[in-house]
Design a protein around this motif. Structure first.
Motif, PDB file in Angstrom:
ATOM      1  N   PHE A  11      -5.746  30.197   5.556  1.00 33.13           N
ATOM      2  CA  PHE A  11      -5.998  28.828   4.691  1.00 33.13           C
ATOM      3  C   PHE A  11      -4.764  28.425   4.104  1.00 33.13           C
ATOM      4  O   PHE A  11      -4.575  27.327   4.025  1.00 33.13           O
ATOM      5  N   VAL A  12      -4.123  29.461   3.349  1.00 35.24           N
ATOM      6  CA  VAL A  12      -2.875  29.100   2.649  1.00 35.24           C
ATOM      7  C   VAL A  12      -1.973  28.622   3.695  1.00 35.24           C
ATOM      8  O   VAL A  12      -1.073  27.654   3.391  1.00 35.24           O
ATOM      9  N   GLY A  13      -1.554  29.539   4.535  1.00 35.69           N
ATOM     10  CA  GLY A  13      -0.762  29.044   5.480  1.00 35.69           C
ATOM     11  C   GLY A  13      -0.785  27.694   6.162  1.00 35.69           C
ATOM     12  O   GLY A  13       0.077  26.655   6.320  1.00 35.69           O
ATOM     13  N   PHE A  14      -2.435  27.385   6.562  1.00 31.64           N
ATOM     14  CA  PHE A  14      -2.458  26.130   7.118  1.00 31.64           C
ATOM     15  C   PHE A  14      -2.091  24.940   6.089  1.00 31.64           C
ATOM     16  O   PHE A  14      -1.327  24.098   6.405  1.00 31.64           O
ATOM     17  N   ASN A  15      -2.363  25.064   4.913  1.00 30.03           N
ATOM     18  CA  ASN A  15      -2.254  23.859   3.901  1.00 30.03           C
ATOM     19  C   ASN A  15      -0.748  23.826   3.513  1.00 30.03           C
ATOM     20  O   ASN A  15      -0.179  22.625   3.367  1.00 30.03           O
ATOM     21  N   LEU A  16      -0.134  24.998   3.696  1.00 23.79           N
ATOM     22  CA  LEU A  16       1.405  24.834   3.353  1.00 23.79           C
ATOM     23  C   LEU A  16       2.111  24.247   4.575  1.00 23.79           C
ATOM     24  O   LEU A  16       3.117  23.330   4.382  1.00 23.79           O
ATOM     25  N   THR A  17       1.578  24.232   5.811  1.00 24.33           N
ATOM     26  CA  THR A  17       2.259  23.973   6.806  1.00 24.33           C
ATOM     27  C   THR A  17       1.980  22.221   6.867  1.00 24.33           C
ATOM     28  O   THR A  17       2.675  21.399   7.319  1.00 24.33           O
ATOM     29  N   PHE A  18       0.705  22.107   6.645  1.00 20.82           N
ATOM     30  CA  PHE A  18       0.259  20.482   6.994  1.00 20.82           C
ATOM     31  C   PHE A  18       0.074  19.555   6.018  1.00 20.82           C
ATOM     32  O   PHE A  18       0.322  18.364   5.925  1.00 20.82           O
ATOM     33  N   PHE A  19      -0.127  19.984   4.779  1.00 21.37           N
ATOM     34  CA  PHE A  19      -0.232  19.150   3.484  1.00 21.37           C
ATOM     35  C   PHE A  19       1.016  18.262   3.251  1.00 21.37           C
ATOM     36  O   PHE A  19       1.151  17.194   3.260  1.00 21.37           O
TER      37      PHE A  19
END
Lengths: 533, 224
Positions: A424-432
């Protein structure tokens, strides 16, 4: 009829490769789509490495074009589209409706071989130079100018499409004709409704992309001029045909995910779904409306202003059934006894990320705003929120939820929660940050960018490395659990659904006697909920 | 599953995951209809391209259409409609018991396959005439008059559409041959003849595709 588990007997590689058991075919698919997921991820790693620095230094433009194309082709056609239907759907559709198998078991096995054949041809194309057209194969670049292996890749995707069609056909017939006695349409789990809607789109959409790719391949290989403007052809017509399938394909990717979420939310809130019929029909509504919005990919391609307005309005309309689902899941949580087990963490992740992805989709269906952010990282971020934040979250959530049923073992809860959090953290840091990059004007598909955008790009690349670790952890512990995980009982979650009435893992015939269904699908509110620790 | 014993058909005809022959038959029929829906969309893609270019280049498409031999097309239409008649007779006799209807089934299936092959043979001579006349699209394409480029589009679509139709027909001939061979071995009777029924559905579909292609390619705008 033997009560031995489907995993245990019969033994031997041959018995797996020639199996017609839907559960074993699901495992075959699980292995193959996982391989392609990691292959597609490898291309993503290369993309994010290149974008660490503003200058185009790690790879040149030509290589970069191949990298993002193969990332898209592999992820969309060989992972996202098949992932949930062919793994979880294959395993669960017969079990949820009380059937011994899908209607056409041999066709089911054939669809896996067709997938493997199409995937192998595309792999061959990747090894032999790859393809640089983007996953969209836009003409006339793809037919006339590209140096990549367009014909081979096109044939690979064309063949894989038939695997999709066969799966959809099998599901439709199975759901119509194989339901257990007493299992009316409104007693079906929402997972089944979602897969029914998905199958409709697969069966009606995929043949159009098949024909379109065939025309592209014919044009490039035989020298026909169907989409070539120099010879009277119309490249915009290609875009219409391409998106007639490829926009519904987005819903082919996300509808099964929504079906998974409906099961997870009810099981871990210990409550019946709020507004069953609305959620069920929302799936059908998305499938129908999804066929009439393709033109929103072509707002700046030169289609008429009136077409643009109509497609814009219709695109807004798709948000309605999608929002119904989100509201109903949220309402299901209200006053439920919510437990934060791993599958539920993924379900929460899905609801939040899908909402962001869906709302930014509304930005893109607005004609004026789309002109500003078209073909920028805003679009890239938007569809990754749907496909990765939505589909992959649901796939992992579903895989964890049904893992005890599939493997007969429990996974390590601590590690699983940890990796869900990392993802969840990695996803948001990647795409936000990519939303911001797109709004600031960074176009997609370029390997270099102005230096003032570097901070956001570094954040995105850092997030991608966290995300990668998050995906590797479940790979390890799920394998580990097959051997060392604790054995589980038939229904470890205290969940409702016919699949949980069978032993874990189930016997080859699924049900010793055909079940007779006397109640509605979600029975959490009527009986004392048993939360199993 | 226990109900399998009630049926008169050989037990091997009922697959293990169906409850009875009726369910199995209903499933395979629905499966074929869903497949045909897929096929409609498949041909629909190419017919959309045809419709768009016909609207953009009406005069050129008429001129190009004039170079097709309408007599050959008409003969082939009759041949194919004849094959649908024999296919219908096959399905009719499959629904009956007795050696006479089995003979009729095998005979009409063989006739269907034969007529399908006649269609393909006529189509092959037509193709070779078009190739000889330089009407195959690509570098060697030659078309007299002012409409050469759109005419090339017409012939691209002509070869794609009729080629895919011929491919479907060839597959159909193979399937009919297999079904005929099985029928000759007495595989089908009143209780179990699903394969004949769904092969019939497929065959009629391929026929209907031609019923669309013939007027669209040979007749519309002819003489204009």
């Amino acid at each position: 009829m033997s009560a031995e588990s489907y995993l245990a007997s019969p033994r031997g590689v041959r018995s797996w490769l020639l199996t017609t058991d839907h559960k074993r075919i699901a495992i075959l698919y699980l292995v193959s789509v996982t391989l392609f997921f990691f292959l597609g991820s490898a291309f993503a790693v290369a993309i994010r490495l290149e974008l660490l620095t503003p200058a185009g230094d790690a790879v040149q433009a030509d290589t970069y074009g191949r990298l993002f194309t193969m990332h898209g082709v592999v992820m969309i056609f060989f992972f996202l589209i098949p992932a949930i239907p062919t793994v979880l759907g294959n395993f669960l559709v017969p079990m949820m409706i009380g059937a011994r198998d899908l209607a056409f078991p041999r066709l089911n096995l054939l669809s896996w071989y067709v997938y493997v054949l199409g995937a192998s041809i595309s792999l061959w194309a990747i090894v032999h130079g790859g393809v640089d057209t983007g996953w969209t194969f836009y003409t006339p670049f793809s037919t006339t100018y590209s140096n990549g292996a367009v014909v081979t890749t096109g044939i690979g995707v064309f063949i894989t499409g038939f695997s999709s069609i066969l799966t959809g056909l099998n599901f439709i017939v199975t759901i119509h004709r194989m339901r257990a006695p007493g299992l009316g349409w409104y007693r079906l789990p929402l997972f089944i409704w979602a897969h029914y809607a998905t199958s409709l789109m697969m069966v009606l959409g995929t043949p159009v992309i098949a024909m379109t790719l065939l025309l592209v391949v014919a044009e490039r290989a035989l020298g026909l001029g169907i989409f070539d403007p120099a010879r009277g052809g119309d490249p915009i017509l290609f875009q219409h045909l391409f998106w007639f399938y490829s926009h519904p394909a987005v819903y082919i990717m996300v509808l099964p995910a929504m079906g998974v979420i409906s099961e997870l939310v009810t099981a871990f809130a210990k409550k019946n779904i709020f507004g069953y019929r609305f959620v069920a029909w929302a799936s059908i509504a998305i499938a129908v409306l999804g066929f009439f919005v393709w033109g929103h990919h072509m707002f700046v391609s030169g289609q008429s202003a009136y077409a643009g307005m109509v497609f814009s309005a219709l695109s807004f309309l798709v948000a309605v059934p999608s929002a119904i689902k989100v509201f109903n899941w949220t309402a299901t949580l209200y006053r439920g006894s919510v437990s934060f087990r791993t599958p539920m963490l993924y379900a929460f992740g899905f609801i939040g990320l899908f909402t962001i992805g869906g709302l930014t989709g509304l930005f893109l269906s607005a004609l004026g705003l789309d002109v500003h952010v078209h073909d920028t990282y805003f679009v890239v971020a938007h569809f990754h929120y749907i496909m990765v934040g939505g589909t992959i979250m649901a796939f992992l959530g579903g895989l964890h939820y049904w893992w005890p049923k599939i493997s007969g073992s429990s996974y390590p809860e601590g590690w699983a929660r940890f990796s869900a959090l990392v993802i969840f953290v990695g996803f948001n840091l990647t795409f936000f940050p990519q939303f911001l990059l797109g709004y600031l004007g960074m176009p997609r598909r370029y390997h270099a960018y102005p230096p003032e955008l570097q901070v956001l790009n570094v954040m995105s690349s850092a997030g991608a490395s966290i995300l990668g670790v998050g995906y590797l952890i479940p790979m390890v512990y799920l394998f580990w659990s097959m051997r060392y995980g604790a054995r589980v009982a038939a229904n470890p979650w205290g969940a409702s659904g016919l699949e949980w009435t069978t032993p874990s893992p189930p016997p080859t015939c699924n049900f010793e006697t055909t079940p007779v269904v006397t109640q509605d699908p979600y029975t959490y509110s009527s009986e004392e909920a048993q939360v199993v620790g | 599953m226990a109900e399998a014993g009630h049926s008169q058909a050989p037990v091997s005809s009922l697959k293990h995951h169906f409850d009875d022959m009726e369910q199995q038959q209903a499933a395979s029929t629905l499966g074929m209809w869903v497949f045909l829906a897929t096929e409609v969309l498949f041909f629909g893609g190419a017919l959309t391209v045809y419709a768009v270019y016909r609207l953009v280049y009406p005069a050129a498409f008429s001129a190009a259409s004039n170079h097709l031999d309408v007599r050959i097309g008409a003969v082939n239409t009759v041949v194919l409609i004849g094959s649908s008649l024999t296919m219908a007779i096959a399905v009719w006799s499959a629904r009956r018991n007795g050696p006479r209807s089995t003979r009729m089934l095998v005979g009409s299936l063989a006739m269907t396959a034969l007529l399908g092959s006649v269609f393909l043979a006529i189509k092959a001579t037509e193709y070779s005439a078009k190739l000889a006349a330089g009407l195959f699209p690509g570098p060697a394409f030659r078309f007299p008059g002012a409409h050469a480029r759109p005419a090339e589009l017409f012939y691209s679509l002509y070869f794609v559409l009729t080629g895919l139709h011929a491919l479907h027909l060839a597959i159909g001939i193979g399937v009919v041959a297999v079904v005929a061979a099985r029928a000759a071995r007495g595989r089908y009777d009143l209780e179990y003849h699903g394969p004949v029924e769904i092969t019939g559905l497929y065959w009629h579909f391929v026929d209907v595709v031609w019923i669309f292609l013939f007027p669209l390619l040979y007749l519309v705008g002819r003489g204009g």
